[in-house]
Design a protein around this motif. Structure first.
Motif, PDB file in Angstrom:
ATOM      1  N   LYS A  87       8.063   1.119   0.698  1.00 41.99           N
ATOM      2  CA  LYS A  87       8.812   0.626  -0.460  1.00 41.99           C
ATOM      3  C   LYS A  87       9.895   1.617  -0.881  1.00 41.99           C
ATOM      4  CE  LYS A  87       5.028   0.600  -2.903  1.00 41.99           C
ATOM      5  NZ  LYS A  87       4.028   1.129  -1.972  1.00 41.99           N
ATOM      6  N   THR A  88       9.481   2.855  -1.044  1.00 37.17           N
ATOM      7  CA  THR A  88      10.448   3.857  -1.488  1.00 37.17           C
ATOM      8  C   THR A  88      11.544   4.033  -0.443  1.00 37.17           C
ATOM      9  OG1 THR A  88       8.751   4.976  -2.775  1.00 37.17           O
ATOM     10  CG2 THR A  88      10.696   6.266  -2.195  1.00 37.17           C
ATOM     11  N   THR A  89      11.155   4.021   0.821  1.00 35.46           N
ATOM     12  CA  THR A  89      12.151   4.156   1.884  1.00 35.46           C
ATOM     13  C   THR A  89      13.191   3.050   1.776  1.00 35.46           C
ATOM     14  OG1 THR A  89      10.443   5.098   3.291  1.00 35.46           O
ATOM     15  CG2 THR A  89      12.434   4.303   4.383  1.00 35.46           C
ATOM     16  N   LEU A  90      12.727   1.822   1.601  1.00 39.27           N
ATOM     17  CA  LEU A  90      13.647   0.695   1.497  1.00 39.27           C
ATOM     18  C   LEU A  90      14.593   0.878   0.306  1.00 39.27           C
ATOM     19  CD1 LEU A  90      14.515  -2.122   2.468  1.00 39.27           C
ATOM     20  CD2 LEU A  90      12.783  -3.089   0.955  1.00 39.27           C
TER      21      LEU A  90
ATOM     22  N   SER B 163       5.279  -1.329  -8.279  1.00 40.97           N
ATOM     23  CA  SER B 163       4.065  -0.865  -8.953  1.00 40.97           C
ATOM     24  C   SER B 163       2.864  -1.148  -8.074  1.00 40.97           C
ATOM     25  CB  SER B 163       3.895  -1.585 -10.289  1.00 40.97           C
ATOM     26  OG  SER B 163       2.636  -1.292 -10.831  1.00 40.97           O
ATOM     27  N   HIS B 164       1.791  -0.401  -8.328  1.00 42.37           N
ATOM     28  CA  HIS B 164       0.541  -0.679  -7.633  1.00 42.37           C
ATOM     29  C   HIS B 164      -0.404  -1.481  -8.500  1.00 42.37           C
ATOM     30  CE1 HIS B 164       1.326   1.589  -4.073  1.00 42.37           C
ATOM     31  NE2 HIS B 164       1.697   2.633  -4.781  1.00 42.37           N
ATOM     32  N   LYS B 165      -0.032  -1.686  -9.753  1.00 37.45           N
ATOM     33  CA  LYS B 165      -0.934  -2.372 -10.683  1.00 37.45           C
ATOM     34  C   LYS B 165      -0.613  -3.861 -10.669  1.00 37.45           C
ATOM     35  CE  LYS B 165      -3.018   1.255 -12.245  1.00 37.45           C
ATOM     36  NZ  LYS B 165      -2.146   2.399 -12.487  1.00 37.45           N
TER      37      LYS B 165
ATOM     38  N   ARG C 179       5.359  17.177   2.068  1.00 37.00           N
ATOM     39  CA  ARG C 179       6.533  16.558   1.440  1.00 37.00           C
ATOM     40  C   ARG C 179       6.844  15.176   2.039  1.00 37.00           C
ATOM     41  NH1 ARG C 179      10.533  18.418  -1.402  1.00 37.00           N
ATOM     42  NH2 ARG C 179      10.032  20.611  -1.158  1.00 37.00           N
ATOM     43  N   PHE C 180       6.562  15.020   3.330  1.00 40.64           N
ATOM     44  CA  PHE C 180       6.943  13.782   3.998  1.00 40.64           C
ATOM     45  C   PHE C 180       5.870  12.708   3.934  1.00 40.64           C
ATOM     46  CE2 PHE C 180       9.478  17.018   6.440  1.00 40.64           C
ATOM     47  CZ  PHE C 180      10.637  16.763   5.726  1.00 40.64           C
ATOM     48  N   LEU C 181       4.782  12.958   3.221  1.00 40.35           N
ATOM     49  CA  LEU C 181       3.768  11.923   3.059  1.00 40.35           C
ATOM     50  C   LEU C 181       4.136  11.049   1.867  1.00 40.35           C
ATOM     51  CD1 LEU C 181       2.257  13.548   5.090  1.00 40.35           C
ATOM     52  CD2 LEU C 181       0.256  13.528   3.631  1.00 40.35           C
TER      53      LEU C 181
ATOM     54  N   GLU D 163       0.823  -1.206   0.000  1.00 39.61           N
ATOM     55  CA  GLU D 163       0.000   0.000   0.000  1.00 39.61           C
ATOM     56  C   GLU D 163       0.857   1.256   0.000  1.00 39.61           C
ATOM     57  OE1 GLU D 163      -3.093  -0.160   3.235  1.00 39.61           O
ATOM     58  OE2 GLU D 163      -1.388  -1.144   4.164  1.00 39.61           O
ATOM     59  N   ASN D 164       0.191   2.393  -0.184  1.00 42.03           N
ATOM     60  CA  ASN D 164       0.874   3.678  -0.049  1.00 42.03           C
ATOM     61  C   ASN D 164       1.404   3.793   1.366  1.00 42.03           C
ATOM     62  OD1 ASN D 164      -1.769   4.892  -1.981  1.00 42.03           O
ATOM     63  ND2 ASN D 164       0.335   4.848  -2.657  1.00 42.03           N
ATOM     64  N   GLY D 165       2.646   4.176   1.465  1.00 37.88           N
ATOM     65  CA  GLY D 165       3.226   4.351   2.791  1.00 37.88           C
ATOM     66  C   GLY D 165       3.708   3.051   3.414  1.00 37.88           C
ATOM     67  N   ALA D 166       3.715   1.966   2.635  1.00 37.25           N
ATOM     68  CA  ALA D 166       4.167   0.683   3.178  1.00 37.25           C
ATOM     69  C   ALA D 166       5.663   0.688   3.433  1.00 37.25           C
ATOM     70  CB  ALA D 166       3.799  -0.448   2.227  1.00 37.25           C
TER      71      ALA D 166
HETATM   72  N1  LIG Z   1      11.651  12.007   4.779  1.00 37.18           N
HETATM   73  C1  LIG Z   1      10.620  11.554   5.507  1.00 37.18           C
HETATM   74  N2  LIG Z   1      10.321  12.125   6.696  1.00 37.18           N
HETATM   75  C2  LIG Z   1       9.292  11.674   7.432  1.00 37.18           C
HETATM   76  N3  LIG Z   1       8.487  10.655   7.095  1.00 37.18           N
HETATM   77  C3  LIG Z   1       8.735  10.035   5.924  1.00 37.18           C
HETATM   78  C4  LIG Z   1       9.803  10.457   5.068  1.00 37.18           C
HETATM   79  N4  LIG Z   1       9.795   9.674   3.965  1.00 37.18           N
HETATM   80  C5  LIG Z   1       8.779   8.806   4.124  1.00 37.18           C
HETATM   81  N5  LIG Z   1       8.139   9.005   5.305  1.00 37.18           N
HETATM   82  C6  LIG Z   1       7.021   8.201   5.826  1.00 37.18           C
HETATM   83  O1  LIG Z   1       7.405   6.849   5.824  1.00 37.18           O
HETATM   84  C7  LIG Z   1       6.346   5.998   5.406  1.00 37.18           C
HETATM   85  C8  LIG Z   1       6.781   5.152   4.223  1.00 37.18           C
HETATM   86  O2  LIG Z   1       6.895   5.973   3.069  1.00 37.18           O
HETATM   87  P1  LIG Z   1       7.341   5.447   1.634  1.00 37.18           P
HETATM   88  O3  LIG Z   1       7.506   6.638   0.783  1.00 37.18           O
HETATM   89  O4  LIG Z   1       8.502   4.538   1.781  1.00 37.18           O
HETATM   90  O5  LIG Z   1       6.071   4.613   1.172  1.00 37.18           O
HETATM   91  P2  LIG Z   1       5.784   3.870  -0.215  1.00 37.18           P
HETATM   92  O6  LIG Z   1       5.571   2.450   0.112  1.00 37.18           O
HETATM   93  O7  LIG Z   1       6.835   4.189  -1.192  1.00 37.18           O
HETATM   94  O8  LIG Z   1       4.379   4.527  -0.617  1.00 37.18           O
HETATM   95  P3  LIG Z   1       3.808   4.975  -2.072  1.00 37.18           P
HETATM   96  O9  LIG Z   1       3.274   3.760  -2.713  1.00 37.18           O
HETATM   97  O10 LIG Z   1       2.681   5.909  -1.732  1.00 37.18           O
HETATM   98  O11 LIG Z   1       4.904   5.624  -2.834  1.00 37.18           O
HETATM   99  C9  LIG Z   1       5.164   6.921   5.109  1.00 37.18           C
HETATM  100  O12 LIG Z   1       4.314   6.917   6.222  1.00 37.18           O
HETATM  101  C10 LIG Z   1       5.794   8.284   4.936  1.00 37.18           C
HETATM  102  O13 LIG Z   1       4.892   9.290   5.360  1.00 37.18           O
END
Ligand SMILES: Nc1ncnc2c1ncn2[C@@H]1O[C@H](COP(=O)(O)OP(=O)(O)OP(=O)(O)O)[C@@H](O)[C@H]1O
Ligand SMILES: [Mg+2]
Lengths: 359, 498
Positions: free
Chosen positions: B44-47, B198-200, B395-397, B39-42
């Motif tokens: 993935k991008t952070t990893l 991807s989300h698809k 920005r941090f969402l 899901e969004n916020g799971a």
């Molecule tokens: N620089 C940051 N500072 C604070 N919180 C952050 C930061 N980057 C990400 N987060 C939080 O960490 C969580 C994971 O975010 P991430 O961007 O990794 O999700 P994602 O799986 O890539 O989601 P999406 O599919 O929407 O791109 C989210 O709750 C986000 O709000």
């Protein structure tokens, strides 16, 4: 939250310490005794009341010019023209003061208003040209600086020159007493604080503090502040949100110019009681450094202005009481400022990181 | 030699108020295409940012080709052979494609850029991977699909062996997606490893060898392609399966918006279109055929050269976005980061954007902070926006939550007409379903909705009618129940025309 506030206080303090250490090393290399120099610097600025009086006096116009730069910056504009707005504002309130003899209760506010309106109009020229033709505000404001200096130079040399003047620097005649902002020493003495009557600190300083609060409130609590910040951060999204970036640009440059105009008040209405040609010597430009050092935050700007005030005061004392050449004092002053700027950023980030890791 | 090119162990990352990665273990095999979904916020991008050295984890280890590595910056990642294409591109728009590609790895001869040898090397590279881009054109003049290829070539030019693609398909039209997949298959054949986000689910099932599912910062499943289908993946991701939305059929209401002869040469020619109460009118078209301009004209960001727009029989083509919004036309812009949101404003501040000067949000110019906060808190709750507080900067969402902020804002004020451009782009399946349901219930309440999406599935399932735009003209208004996607494709590519 409390931690965050602590960091933003601790970081600049450590930065100043670092900067003074670097300054000491430079002095040592140049063959000066840093302890002696710093002793002179501090004795004449912050270790006694009179010293503080001078420091705050120096800080007063810097607070205004720092606010002017910061406000424009929040709206996404670089106002390099504070120096020009300062001269125009200073001349405007001087003209009012030498022309109308009124009671101080109206004379002072109207004098301030003159400085604001004319400074603001001077700023608006750049805002309008940017909004209408896309002309870059940096170029326009720099050019307007030259024009403002030349214009006031002409005015004070010709139609407004004091008759029978002996002073080699041209100046206007003295203001009527109605637009003179009084010094603060009588007030201090009344409360038993002995402040010498030669200290030029006057009520303009308190006006500057009031304006810090006003600017903060305006930016953080009003819809205009909201719109200014929105345009500064993202003009496209602002347009989509129904804000007209052109209008905001004009508004910002007016307000910034008005604050710039107020930066001329301290000298004209609060110190010399006349307009002296070329009196500012870069206060408007120092405002840029003040705003950056204060992170465009009104409280930060006050502290940054005080730091500059201390250095200016200290430089004067060093010039008088030590053999350090004047140029070297300037160098040390600049080195300290540079290191405060770098150190502030660096230490701020370091502390932030430590805080995060300790979570 | 290890079987895995990349392995992570115990990766943990806190952000203020969220645990973005919680003991994450992933294993990527050499030479596979490995999808990561969630899901969004799971997280993935952070990893991915951690693997690429953009973010330092609080804890955890990374193994690359069996050896433990410290990736403290992207340059180290690049040296190891890891490359990443970000969710939001990182190109320099006024630079040409080749300048962007070599940026950071310039070849210098006699103190100047050696363009000839660079370009010939790039041509060789492009040939060997079946990828081609116009090297001499400026990136700002290129379509999103091509920009993406520029990013890919950039990675290959740096010798990347492991390519991380964060939501590469979110901005692409169907044809471009297929093209990208062919490129990825090609890369795999040449021995490269790809991490694909991807989300698809359809895309994931089409391209991957293996799939890792993340949920709230944790890995909740690791599947071989053969074990996976849409249902199992959806259940792992959001804990339930999805139903495709059903369009109730009923009579549409009166006309609310009418476009008459809208022209903006060379982008748009003589567009006539009506939008009725209680209908969803889909707008289909391949990017660059004028839909962007059309939507900007309707929402007042752009002026047409000729033609008129009527909103409830009142001429409105000369009005600005603000007045249109006051009349009751809401807009979900396609580009949330540059048009929809002010990233350095808080959630609350973004939510009032456009109403910030109206009561009750400002009273005689003074912002009414308690009310603003209350509205924001309501919207965050109603739309399940994952933000630790409404005072957090947008920005941090995560991308999906950013989009929900925009949707929440527009829906909260109940416009009569809603212009929705790519409303579910980048959203996870749960959020997409939620947006679809929101659009459908708005339709039921009588809202007139113009929906542009590059996702044809979305257009086909949600729309009462579909208007197809090709080369600046409306080439057909179709009923999705009478045609299939292939027919729609023929209109979109200009083969058929009514
Ligand atoms: N620089 C940051 N500072 C604070 N919180 C952050 C930061 N980057 C990400 N987060 C939080 O960490 C969580 C994971 O975010 P991430 O961007 O990794 O999700 P994602 O799986 O890539 O989601 P999406 O599919 O929407 O791109 C989210 O709750 C986000 O709000
Ligand atoms: Mg992401």
């Amino acid at each position: 939250m409390i931690r965050r506030i602590l960091i933003s206080i601790l970081a600049p303090l450590l930065a100043v310490l670092l900067a003074f250490s670097v300054g000491a090393i430079v002095m040592y290399i140049l063959g000066e005794n840093p302890f002696y120099v710093y002793k002179i610097l501090l004795i004449n600025s912050v270790t006694n009341i009179n010293g503080w009086g001078y420091v705050l006096f120096n800080a007063t116009p810097l607070i205004f010019s720092g606010l002017a730069v910061a406000l424009a910056f929040k709206g996404g504009l670089f106002n390099i023209g504070v120096e020009g707005q300062l001269y125009i504002g200073a001349f405007a309130c001087a003209w009012f003061g030498i022309t109308f003899n009124v009671h101080p209760v109206i004379g002072i506010p109207i004098g301030l208003l003159f400085a604001m309106i004319f400074g603001g109009l001077w700023g608006v020229i750049a805002g309008y040209l940017k909004a209408r033709f896309g002309a870059h505000e940096v170029i326009i404001t720099i050019m307007l600086n030259f024009i403002a200096m030349a214009l006031t130079n002409y005015l004070v040399n010709n139609p407004f020159k004091e008759p029978g003047q002996i002073n080699p620097i041209p100046q206007t005649k003295e203001l009527f007493s109605g637009s003179i902002i009084p010094r603060v020493y009588p007030l201090f003495n009344k409360f038993g604080v002995s402040l010498s009557s030669s200290v030029p600190l006057n009520y303009t300083f308190f006006i500057a503090i009031v304006f810090c609060v006003i600017v903060w409130y305006f930016l953080e609590r009003t819809k205009w502040g909201y719109e200014i910040k929105a345009v500064g951060l993202n003009p496209k999204a602002s347009r989509y949100g129904g804000i007209n970036p052109s209008h905001i640009m004009i508004l910002v440059m007016f307000l910034s110019g008005a604050l710039g105009g107020l930066a001329g008040v301290n000298d004209v209405m609060g110190y010399r009681y006349r307009f002296l040609d070329g009196f500012s010597r870069g206060t408007g430009f120092t405002g840029i450094a003040v705003a950056l050092l204060g992170k465009n935050n009104p409280i930060g700007i006050v502290f940054a202005s005080i730091l500059f005030g201390i250095l200016d005061r200290g430089a004067l004392a060093m010039d008088v009481f030590t053999n350090t050449p004047r140029e070297l004092i300037r160098v040390i002053q600049a080195i300290i400022i540079i290191f405060v700027a770098i150190g502030n950023e660096f230490i701020f980030r370091l502390l932030q990181r430590l805080e995060r890791e300790s979570e | 030699m290890a079987e895995y090119i990349l392995e992570t162990r115990g990766i943990t990352k806190h952000f203020p108020g969220v645990l973005a990665n919680d003991n994450v273990e992933i294993k990527i095999r050499q030479g596979e295409i490995h999808s990561i979904i969630g899901e969004n916020g799971a997280g993935k991008t952070t990893l991915m940012n951690i693997i690429y050295g953009l973010i330092r984890p609080d804890r955890g280890e990374i193994f690359y080709r069996g050896k433990k590595v410290e990736i403290s910056s992207p340059s180290i990642a690049i040296r190891l052979g890891i490359g990443m294409v970000h969710q939001h591109f990182m190109l320099v728009p006024p630079f040409t494609a080749w300048e962007n590609i070599i940026l950071g790895k310039e070849v210098i001869k006699n103190g100047v850029l050696d363009k000839d040898s660079v370009c010939s090397e790039l041509k060789r590279l492009m040939d060997s991977y079946g990828l081609s881009v116009p090297l001499e054109e400026r990136v700002e003049d290129l379509s999103v699909g091509i920009r993406q290829k520029v990013e890919l070539i950039k990675l290959l030019y740096r010798g990347a062996e492991l390519l991380i693609l964060d939501e590469p398909t979110a901005l692409l039209v169907p044809q471009e997606i297929e093209e990208l997949f062919e490129i990825l298959d090609n890369l795999k054949k040449q021995g490269k490893t790809v991490i694909f986000i991807s989300h698809k689910l359809k895309e994931v099932l089409r391209i991957s060898d293996r799939i890792t599912v993340m949920r709230r910062g944790k890995v909740v499943g690791e599947l071989e392609r053969e074990e996976a289908n849409e249902e199992t993946l959806a259940r792992l991701m959001i804990g339930k399966t999805l139903e495709s939305p059903q369009l109730e059929v009923y009579e549409r209401g009166e006309e609310v918006l009418r476009l008459e002869g809208i022209s903006l040469p060379p982008k748009l020619r003589n567009i006539n279109l009506s939008l009725y109460k209680g209908e969803i009118l889909g707008l289909a078209g391949i990017e660059g055929n004028g839909q962007k301009e059309l939507l900007e004209i309707i929402t007042g960001l752009l002026r047409p050269e000729k033609g008129r727009i009527f909103y409830k029989n009142r001429e409105v083509q000369h009005l600005d976005p603000k007045s249109l919004r006051e009349l009751g036309i809401g807009f979900i812009p396609e580009d949330r980061q540059t048009t929809g949101l002010i990233l350095d404003f808080t959630v609350a501040e973004n939510i009032i954007l456009g109403r910030h000067d109206k009561e009750p949000y400002s009273i005689r110019g003074k912002l009414n902070l308690p009310t603003i906060k209350k509205t924001a808190v309501d919207i965050v709750k109603d739309y399940d926006i994952r933000a630790s507080s409404v005072d957090k900067h947008v920005r941090f969402l995560s991308g999906g939550n950013q989009q929900k902020v925009i949707l929440g804002r527009e829906f909260y004020f109940e416009p009569e007409v809603l212009i929705a451009s790519q409303p579910t782009r980048g959203l996870d399946i749960g959020a997409t379903e939620m947006i679809h349901n929101l659009l459908l219930s708005a339709r039921r309440r009588g809202m007139a909705i113009l929906l542009y999406s590059s996702d044809l599935d979305e257009i086909m399932t949600l729309s009462d009618r579909v208007a197809v735009i090709y080369n600046g003209e409306i080439v057909g208004i179709l009923s999705p129940r009478e045609i299939d996607e292939a027919t729609l494709g023929l209109y979109m590519t200009g083969v058929r025309k009514d």
